[in-house]
Design an enzyme around this catalytic site. Structure first.
Site, PDB file in Angstrom:
ATOM      1  N   LYS A 217      -1.825   7.767   0.175  1.00 16.10           N
ATOM      2  CA  LYS A 217      -1.591   6.314   0.169  1.00 16.10           C
ATOM      3  C   LYS A 217      -1.977   5.707  -1.186  1.00 16.10           C
ATOM      4  O   LYS A 217      -1.242   4.917  -1.780  1.00 16.10           O
ATOM      5  CB  LYS A 217      -2.415   5.667   1.293  1.00 16.10           C
ATOM      6  CG  LYS A 217      -2.480   4.163   1.248  1.00 16.10           C
ATOM      7  CD  LYS A 217      -1.172   3.537   1.632  1.00 16.10           C
ATOM      8  CE  LYS A 217      -1.163   2.050   1.375  1.00 16.10           C
ATOM      9  NZ  LYS A 217       0.100   1.439   1.737  1.00 16.10           N
ATOM     10  N   ASN A 221       0.734   3.874  -4.343  1.00 18.51           N
ATOM     11  CA  ASN A 221       0.637   2.543  -4.967  1.00 18.51           C
ATOM     12  C   ASN A 221       0.187   2.629  -6.426  1.00 18.51           C
ATOM     13  O   ASN A 221       0.590   1.811  -7.254  1.00 18.51           O
ATOM     14  CB  ASN A 221      -0.275   1.635  -4.139  1.00 18.51           C
ATOM     15  CG  ASN A 221       0.483   1.089  -2.920  1.00 18.51           C
ATOM     16  OD1 ASN A 221       1.685   1.294  -2.784  1.00 18.51           O
ATOM     17  ND2 ASN A 221      -0.221   0.396  -2.048  1.00 18.51           N
ATOM     18  N   CYS A 271      -1.798  -5.053  -2.493  1.00 20.65           N
ATOM     19  CA  CYS A 271      -1.743  -3.584  -2.408  1.00 20.65           C
ATOM     20  C   CYS A 271      -1.773  -2.941  -3.784  1.00 20.65           C
ATOM     21  O   CYS A 271      -2.736  -2.280  -4.146  1.00 20.65           O
ATOM     22  CB  CYS A 271      -0.487  -3.172  -1.661  1.00 20.65           C
ATOM     23  SG  CYS A 271      -0.285  -4.057  -0.119  1.00 20.65           S
ATOM     24  N   ARG A 343      -0.351 -14.469  -2.306  1.00 23.73           N
ATOM     25  CA  ARG A 343      -1.575 -13.698  -2.497  1.00 23.73           C
ATOM     26  C   ARG A 343      -1.610 -13.022  -3.868  1.00 23.73           C
ATOM     27  O   ARG A 343      -0.711 -12.298  -4.235  1.00 23.73           O
ATOM     28  CB  ARG A 343      -1.724 -12.642  -1.399  1.00 23.73           C
ATOM     29  CG  ARG A 343      -2.021 -13.264  -0.043  1.00 23.73           C
ATOM     30  CD  ARG A 343      -2.124 -12.231   1.029  1.00 23.73           C
ATOM     31  NE  ARG A 343      -0.887 -11.497   1.206  1.00 23.73           N
ATOM     32  CZ  ARG A 343      -0.767 -10.417   1.980  1.00 23.73           C
ATOM     33  NH1 ARG A 343      -1.806  -9.951   2.619  1.00 23.73           N
ATOM     34  NH2 ARG A 343       0.391  -9.813   2.096  1.00 23.73           N
TER      35      ARG A 343
HETATM   36  N1  SAJ Z   1       6.655  -5.537  -9.582  1.00 18.65           N
HETATM   37  C1  SAJ Z   1       7.012  -5.557 -10.930  1.00 18.65           C
HETATM   38  N2  SAJ Z   1       8.007  -4.731 -11.345  1.00 18.65           N
HETATM   39  C2  SAJ Z   1       8.678  -3.909 -10.495  1.00 18.65           C
HETATM   40  C3  SAJ Z   1       8.313  -3.905  -9.119  1.00 18.65           C
HETATM   41  C4  SAJ Z   1       7.288  -4.725  -8.701  1.00 18.65           C
HETATM   42  O1  SAJ Z   1       6.425  -6.286 -11.742  1.00 18.65           O
HETATM   43  O2  SAJ Z   1       9.583  -3.215 -10.944  1.00 18.65           O
HETATM   44  C5  SAJ Z   1       5.555  -6.424  -9.104  1.00 18.65           C
HETATM   45  C6  SAJ Z   1       6.015  -7.427  -8.063  1.00 18.65           C
HETATM   46  O3  SAJ Z   1       6.589  -8.556  -8.653  1.00 18.65           O
HETATM   47  C7  SAJ Z   1       4.702  -7.717  -7.352  1.00 18.65           C
HETATM   48  C8  SAJ Z   1       3.972  -6.368  -7.396  1.00 18.65           C
HETATM   49  O4  SAJ Z   1       4.608  -5.621  -8.420  1.00 18.65           O
HETATM   50  O5  SAJ Z   1       3.938  -8.671  -8.052  1.00 18.65           O
HETATM   51  C9  SAJ Z   1       4.008  -5.567  -6.098  1.00 18.65           C
HETATM   52  O6  SAJ Z   1       5.262  -5.706  -5.473  1.00 18.65           O
HETATM   53  P1  SAJ Z   1       6.055  -4.541  -4.745  1.00 18.65           P
HETATM   54  O7  SAJ Z   1       7.246  -5.186  -4.160  1.00 18.65           O
HETATM   55  O8  SAJ Z   1       6.332  -3.420  -5.658  1.00 18.65           O
HETATM   56  O9  SAJ Z   1       5.041  -3.960  -3.664  1.00 18.65           O
HETATM   57  P2  SAJ Z   1       4.175  -4.612  -2.448  1.00 18.65           P
HETATM   58  O10 SAJ Z   1       2.792  -4.872  -2.966  1.00 18.65           O
HETATM   59  O11 SAJ Z   1       4.885  -5.713  -1.762  1.00 18.65           O
HETATM   60  O12 SAJ Z   1       4.149  -3.338  -1.436  1.00 18.65           O
HETATM   61  C10 SAJ Z   1       3.613  -2.092  -1.889  1.00 18.65           C
HETATM   62  C11 SAJ Z   1       4.651  -0.991  -1.574  1.00 18.65           C
HETATM   63  N3  SAJ Z   1       4.233   0.255  -2.229  1.00 18.65           N
HETATM   64  C12 SAJ Z   1       5.084   0.931  -3.019  1.00 18.65           C
HETATM   65  O13 SAJ Z   1       6.201   0.562  -3.294  1.00 18.65           O
HETATM   66  C13 SAJ Z   1       4.556   2.218  -3.579  1.00 18.65           C
HETATM   67  C14 SAJ Z   1       4.727  -0.796  -0.059  1.00 18.65           C
HETATM   68  O14 SAJ Z   1       5.575   0.309   0.249  1.00 18.65           O
HETATM   69  C15 SAJ Z   1       3.311  -0.539   0.506  1.00 18.65           C
HETATM   70  O15 SAJ Z   1       3.365  -0.376   1.919  1.00 18.65           O
HETATM   71  C16 SAJ Z   1       2.472  -1.745   0.194  1.00 18.65           C
HETATM   72  O16 SAJ Z   1       2.389  -1.859  -1.234  1.00 18.65           O
HETATM   73  C17 SAJ Z   1       1.088  -1.551   0.812  1.00 18.65           C
HETATM   74  O17 SAJ Z   1       0.847  -2.095   1.905  1.00 18.65           O
HETATM   75  O18 SAJ Z   1       0.284  -0.767   0.281  1.00 18.65           O
END
Ligand code: SAJ
Length: 425
Positions: A217, A221, A271, A343
């Site tokens: 996990k 992330n 996360c 958040r």
């Molecule tokens: N982000 C970027 N560039 C990208 C992708 C995301 O700057 O190319 C930023 C987003 O804007 C945001 C942050 O990263 O601020 C996180 O966003 P996200 O959509 O990538 O992820 P989360 O936090 O919503 O969900 C993540 C996911 N983990 C992965 O993709 C490895 C999800 O599958 C997990 O279940 C979740 O964390 C968790 O609960 O741990």
């Protein structure tokens, strides 16, 4: 999907938040009796009324039906069950150490009602070793029962770690479809936990041990955080070199083994900006790259703030106005697109910093909220996109919501622009 598994006649989910409630609702939708437990009485009352206290597409209907059909109920006090799922938060303490207090409280709350042959599953994101720690806390309180660390495969209580990997906004679909890593303290624990998730899982149950599942996990992330940090670092380098970073990434990603993520205003949410610290705190000597990625992503909002300041200076130099006459419009406040979730949002952090610094007007466009968060009330005004485009001199693109991507180039042709998402190039 299989039918009702009588080994799990009653399932109890401890923690009815963004993961616990959807999981409880899906088990209940498969006609298992589910008792959700939460310390928040408002959440418990809301659920018992067939409603939800968190926003997640599709969740409301499933909860409503499950409560009406009598399969889902909520309470503040743990009850006897065949399986317990612990889905409470693991926040960070001040010095980036994981705080296990909610997991400990949840674990200790089920100890008095734990009965012979029960399964305990930890779902909360946790440092490596947390599952064993849960089993040890339980063993200390229930010397009448045996646990995997004492009795191995013969233990009275089975204990496993089964992390979720769902994307907020797609939780109801991903919970069912995604593969699930099942980390038992023993193979028998893995097998029992796997039987539990097969009640609703259409993805595969991949069995391993609890330490591997905990690390898996954190790895998922951290991988994403490091990749985003690479993109964010590239965006700084490209700005310096006068190269369009989005075009660069598109070109580089045509290589069959290159897949760079997208730069942005920083990394938010609960996360990706948090979990890498669990690895760093347990491995300070070796987790160099993971720690650096956190620093790069945390520094990005400050770089954006400086870009806005430089753009305002440019606007002043070219338009011969006073700074208090310059209007800035921030597009987006949430931590990612098409959600109302604020958040740990870098967009919010940037807007707050600009509102402290700027003596002129600050307009905020955020189609997913009805009012501004408290600390923006004083200096900012929530407006529609078209009002912002009409009134503002400097446009700051912070979140690539659908609505903002549709803005026609002609509407932004006469503004000063800072675009952290590359949608207005
Ligand atoms: N982000 C970027 N560039 C990208 C992708 C995301 O700057 O190319 C930023 C987003 O804007 C945001 C942050 O990263 O601020 C996180 O966003 P996200 O959509 O990538 O992820 P989360 O936090 O919503 O969900 C993540 C996911 N983990 C992965 O993709 C490895 C999800 O599958 C997990 O279940 C979740 O964390 C968790 O609960 O741990």
């Amino acid at each position: 999907m299989t039918g009702v598994n009588q080994k799990f006649a009653t399932i109890s989910v401890i923690g009815l938040g963004h993961i616990g409630l959807p999981t409880a609702a899906i088990f209940a939708s498969r006609k298992h009796k589910v008792i959700g437990v939460d310390i928040d009485k408002h959440a418990v009352d809301t659920i018992n009324a067939g409603k939800i206290h968190i926003a997640e597409p599709g969740l409301g209907t499933v909860v409503k039906v499950a409560v009406e059909d009598g399969f889902l109920s909520a309470t503040t006090e743990p009850v006897e069950a065949d399986a317990y799922l612990i889905a409470v938060p693991t926040p960070l303490e001040k010095r980036h150490q994981p705080d296990m207090v909610y997991i400990r409280n949840a674990t200790e709350s089920i100890a008095p009602v734990l009965r012979h042959n029960a399964l305990v599953v930890l779902e909360s994101t946790s440092p490596v070793g947390a599952t064993q720690q849960v089993a040890e806390w339980l063993a200390a309180l229930r010397p009448d029962l045996s646990f995997p660390q004492q009795a191995g495969e013969q233990a009275d209580i089975k204990v496993a770690y089964c992390p979720e990997r769902v994307m907020p906004g797609q939780v109801m679909e991903e919970l069912i479809k995604n593969d699930r890593v099942i980390g038992g303290m023993t193979p028998a624990c893995s097998a029992r936990a796997s039987e539990l998730y097969k009640i609703f899982l259409e993805g595969n149950c991949v069995m391993t041990n609890s330490r591997m599942a905990e690390m898996c996990k954190l790895t998922e992330n951290s991988f994403r955080d490091v990749n985003i940090a690479f993109a964010n670092e590239l965006s700084l380098i490209c700005a310096e070199q006068g190269i369009d970073v989005w075009q660069l990434i598109r070109l580089a990603n045509r290589h069959p083994r290159v897949s760079i993520l997208q730069p942005g205003p920083g990394v938010g949410g609960h996360c990706i900006a948090v979990d890498p610290w669990f690895i760093v705190s347990q491995n300070p000597q070796y987790a160099q790259l993971i720690r650096t990625a956190r620093a790069v992503n945390d520094a990005k909002p400050h770089w954006v703030i400086n870009q806005v300041k430089a753009t305002v200076a440019d606007c002043l130099a070219k338009s011969h106005r006073r700074v208090s006459d310059v209007t800035i419009a921030c597009f987006g406040l949430t931590f990612k697109p098409n959600t109302d979730d604020l958040r740990q949002s870098p967009a919010l952090e940037i807007t707050e910093a600009l509102s402290d610094w700027h003596s002129g007007k600050i307009l905020v466009v955020e189609p997913n909220v009805n009012q501004l968060p408290k600390n923006l009330f004083k200096h900012c005004v929530l407006v529609s996109a078209s009002d912002a485009l009409q009134q503002a001199d400097v446009l700051v693109m912070l979140v690539d919501h659908h609505e903002f991507k549709c803005i026609h180039p002609a509407q932004i042709a006469h503004h000063w622009i800072v675009d952290t998402k590359g949608v207005w190039r």
